[in-house]
Enzyme design. Sequence first.
Site, short mmCIF file in Angstrom:
data_model
loop_
_atom_site.label_atom_id
_atom_site.label_comp_id
_atom_site.label_asym_id
_atom_site.label_seq_id
_atom_site.Cartn_x
_atom_site.Cartn_y
_atom_site.Cartn_z
N SER A 265 19.65 -0.13 22.03
CA SER A 265 20.83 0.63 21.66
C SER A 265 21.56 -0.07 20.52
CB SER A 265 21.77 0.74 22.86
OG SER A 265 22.33 -0.53 23.13
N LYS A 266 22.51 0.66 19.97
CA LYS A 266 23.36 0.12 18.91
C LYS A 266 24.03 -1.16 19.39
CE LYS A 266 27.51 1.99 17.58
NZ LYS A 266 28.28 0.82 17.21
N ARG A 267 24.43 -1.14 20.66
CA ARG A 267 25.12 -2.30 21.23
C ARG A 267 24.22 -3.54 21.25
NH1 ARG A 267 26.57 -0.50 26.38
NH2 ARG A 267 27.08 1.52 25.48
N ASP A 270 24.35 -5.02 17.84
CA ASP A 270 25.60 -5.77 17.62
C ASP A 270 25.55 -7.11 18.34
OD1 ASP A 270 26.42 -3.55 16.29
OD2 ASP A 270 27.71 -2.77 17.90
#
Length: 509
Positions: A265-267, A270
Amino acid sequence: MSKKVRVRFAPSPTGGLHLGGVRTVLYNYLYAKKHGGDFIVRVEDTDQTRFVPGAEEYIFQCLEWCGLQPDESVLHGGEYAPYRQSERKEMYRQYAEQLVKNGHAYYAFDTPEEIEEMRESLKAKGSHSLQYDYNIRHKMNNSVRLLPEETQKLLDAGTPHVIRIKIEPNQTVSFTDMIRGEITFDTNTVDDKVLLKADGMPTYHLAVVVDDHLMKISHAFRGEEWLPSAPVHILLWKYLFGVNEMPEWAHLPLILKPDGNGKLSKRDGDRLGFPVYAMDWTDPKTGDLTKGFKEIGFLPEAFNNLLAVLGWNDGTEQEIFSLEELIEKFSMDRVHKGGAKFDFEKAKWYNHEWIKKLPASNYSGRVKDIFIASGIEVKDEAYFISVLDLVKDRCTLLPDFVQQAGYFFSAPQTLDTEAVKPKWSEAKNDFFEEYIQQLTALATWDVASIENTFKDLAAAKNIKPGELQLPMRIMLVGGKFGPAVFTIAEMIGKEETIARIKNALVIFG
Ligand code: GLU
């Protein structure tokens, strides 16, 4: 005669394009090109609540950057336009009505409150499923329960309603997935999905089937997350157009987190410090920026390559594939069923390989922009490209060129004196003083002359050339890196070489 290959990528414009999305594009594209078919991009924007301004433009920009151009799309036009579902709104109702007429769908007048109440009461009874399905449809406010006259009355009064598919219980629905083989679903687990919303807009389920039919799609490749929706789509095909008309399906494996389990995921990006979007995406609502592969300095050739092999191989050890080779070698039956773990270090390795493999002229424009942004002026294009070719083996991401090539354009800001000072001596200082004189007198400025002068002088002074080369490198480059030092001297020129040696001698003291 088999059907012409027509595949589609069907994004919903809800945000940035995740690398899994680009891989779906890529596999569609490769399949189409391999089979002389058409690659269509259809924008699935029927869920207005999830619509994000700018997302559609962004998706097309990503495809352009990747070099995966559609044959038909919102931007490219085509025989089956429009390619944006919101503009096709009027086409869908007739299919929903046809399903109602044939007993495969029904009008449902339930208000959101009534549906909530139904869920609460199911919860209270400890029911394992809170779905609107064959178990409860007979208790709800819909045309299955109401008498035909009652339904007509509500319709005539313009009562807000949706159309739901009527899933028959105790049946099995099967299809053959190109990657997973035969897959069977039990209809008891499938709910009566809404097909047409109260505002007349279709849901994804109806729109995807109708458009795949109208656009003569032969193969539908999409992410594994859509597998649970497949039975609804297959039943719609069966009721509306016949299963023989249905495209062949392939549900592509997930791209997994590098650590742990589950979908990347994008998370995760990050958290672990790498991009998961193709290009920078700024959320228009929050202003938050999600970094992209393009902006951190990936080449599209590398991005396509690393995505292609995330879940596919050609059966050999080969890792580097150009787009042309991928078109030739790609096949759906070599796509793995299981998810592929994303490894950012490996992704960077692909970029490094492609930076080395391609002539620098291929990406010099992008590097030039990075140089300008770093305050380095590029005047001579041919010189610039030859410098990039000289140092490209040392670069993993495009911004690495600033460090690896910046000193060809301006003297280094700082010198790694620590690397020189402990072994610096009067004798070495004298050597360079004299070397400056000899370089000044050189008639031809080429690698051989610069190097021979250096070696002859070192021999005359009885100093090992190896001991002088590091200081010379630090003088010209600033640090312990870069290609052959005499090549650097040749390229930066006589005046500049002498100036840098002089300047360094003052610093080395
Ligand atoms: N609109 C769906 C999405 O956003 C497409 C799924 C499909 O290809 O059928 O992913």
